[in-house]
Write a protein that holds these residues in place. Sequence first.
Motif, PDB file in Angstrom:
ATOM      1  N   LYS A  38      -4.845   1.369  10.351  1.00 43.11           N
ATOM      2  CA  LYS A  38      -3.811   1.183  11.371  1.00 43.11           C
ATOM      3  C   LYS A  38      -3.470  -0.288  11.578  1.00 43.11           C
ATOM      4  CE  LYS A  38      -4.409   5.415  13.949  1.00 43.11           C
ATOM      5  NZ  LYS A  38      -4.606   6.041  15.235  1.00 43.11           N
ATOM      6  N   LYS A  39      -4.466  -1.159  11.487  1.00 41.43           N
ATOM      7  CA  LYS A  39      -4.186  -2.593  11.680  1.00 41.43           C
ATOM      8  C   LYS A  39      -3.282  -3.128  10.570  1.00 41.43           C
ATOM      9  CE  LYS A  39      -8.422  -4.208   9.505  1.00 41.43           C
ATOM     10  NZ  LYS A  39      -8.310  -5.315   8.638  1.00 41.43           N
ATOM     11  N   ARG A  66       0.493  -4.581  11.082  1.00 40.89           N
ATOM     12  CA  ARG A  66       0.926  -5.854  10.498  1.00 40.89           C
ATOM     13  C   ARG A  66       2.238  -5.661   9.742  1.00 40.89           C
ATOM     14  NH1 ARG A  66       0.970  -7.386   5.539  1.00 40.89           N
ATOM     15  NH2 ARG A  66      -0.528  -5.827   4.853  1.00 40.89           N
ATOM     16  N   LEU A  67       2.312  -4.592   8.947  1.00 41.42           N
ATOM     17  CA  LEU A  67       3.546  -4.309   8.207  1.00 41.42           C
ATOM     18  C   LEU A  67       4.710  -4.074   9.161  1.00 41.42           C
ATOM     19  CD1 LEU A  67       2.253  -1.893   5.429  1.00 41.42           C
ATOM     20  CD2 LEU A  67       3.058  -4.240   5.117  1.00 41.42           C
ATOM     21  N   LEU A 110       1.289   6.123   8.184  1.00 40.16           N
ATOM     22  CA  LEU A 110       0.186   6.512   9.071  1.00 40.16           C
ATOM     23  C   LEU A 110      -0.501   7.788   8.612  1.00 40.16           C
ATOM     24  CD1 LEU A 110       1.630   5.690  12.598  1.00 40.16           C
ATOM     25  CD2 LEU A 110      -0.438   4.737  11.582  1.00 40.16           C
ATOM     26  N   SER A 111       0.235   8.668   7.979  1.00 44.15           N
ATOM     27  CA  SER A 111      -0.357   9.925   7.526  1.00 44.15           C
ATOM     28  C   SER A 111      -1.330   9.707   6.375  1.00 44.15           C
ATOM     29  CB  SER A 111       0.734  10.911   7.116  1.00 44.15           C
ATOM     30  OG  SER A 111       1.332  10.499   5.914  1.00 44.15           O
TER      31      SER A 111
END
Length: 161
Positions: free
Chosen positions: A3-4, A8-9, A43-44
């Motif tokens: 997730k981090k 950032r993206l 995220l998936s």
Amino acid sequence: MEKKDIARLFRQHYAKMYRVARSILYDEQESKDVVSEIFEKLLSGDVLLMAQGEERYLLTSVRNLCFSRLHHQEVVRQMESFSRATWPPTDTDADDRLADIFEFAESHLSERERRIFHLRFADGYSYEEIAASEGISKVAVWKNLSRLLITVRNHFNQNAK
């Protein structure tokens, strides 16, 4: 991807991705939905990005999804104009086919799918009106209707053979 890394993206590329989407779609909300959908896919965990190709992947994904949306919108416009041109049907066969489609929808779709189907095709609601009524995004409405139409089309095409 963690997730981090995705955060950032998002911070690094969101503005540029949004500008690309906006330049293709000319619609603020649709553009935001496109970019959000791409980050949702990240995220998936279905996508693995290489550090040197992140920006290229993200911008290409935006472009492709925008063109896909435009194509879908054109198909919907064509279907709606065809429906208006042939409505009301002049023969009872068309009435019977329409009744069969709605009967199929009642018996084979979930409660939510039936509501969306009826709002769109019986009541003539727009994607935005359906989204507001159901408390979902226009993207979710689009996905549901696309899937529903494929289901209905496949059922009736199989029965026609």
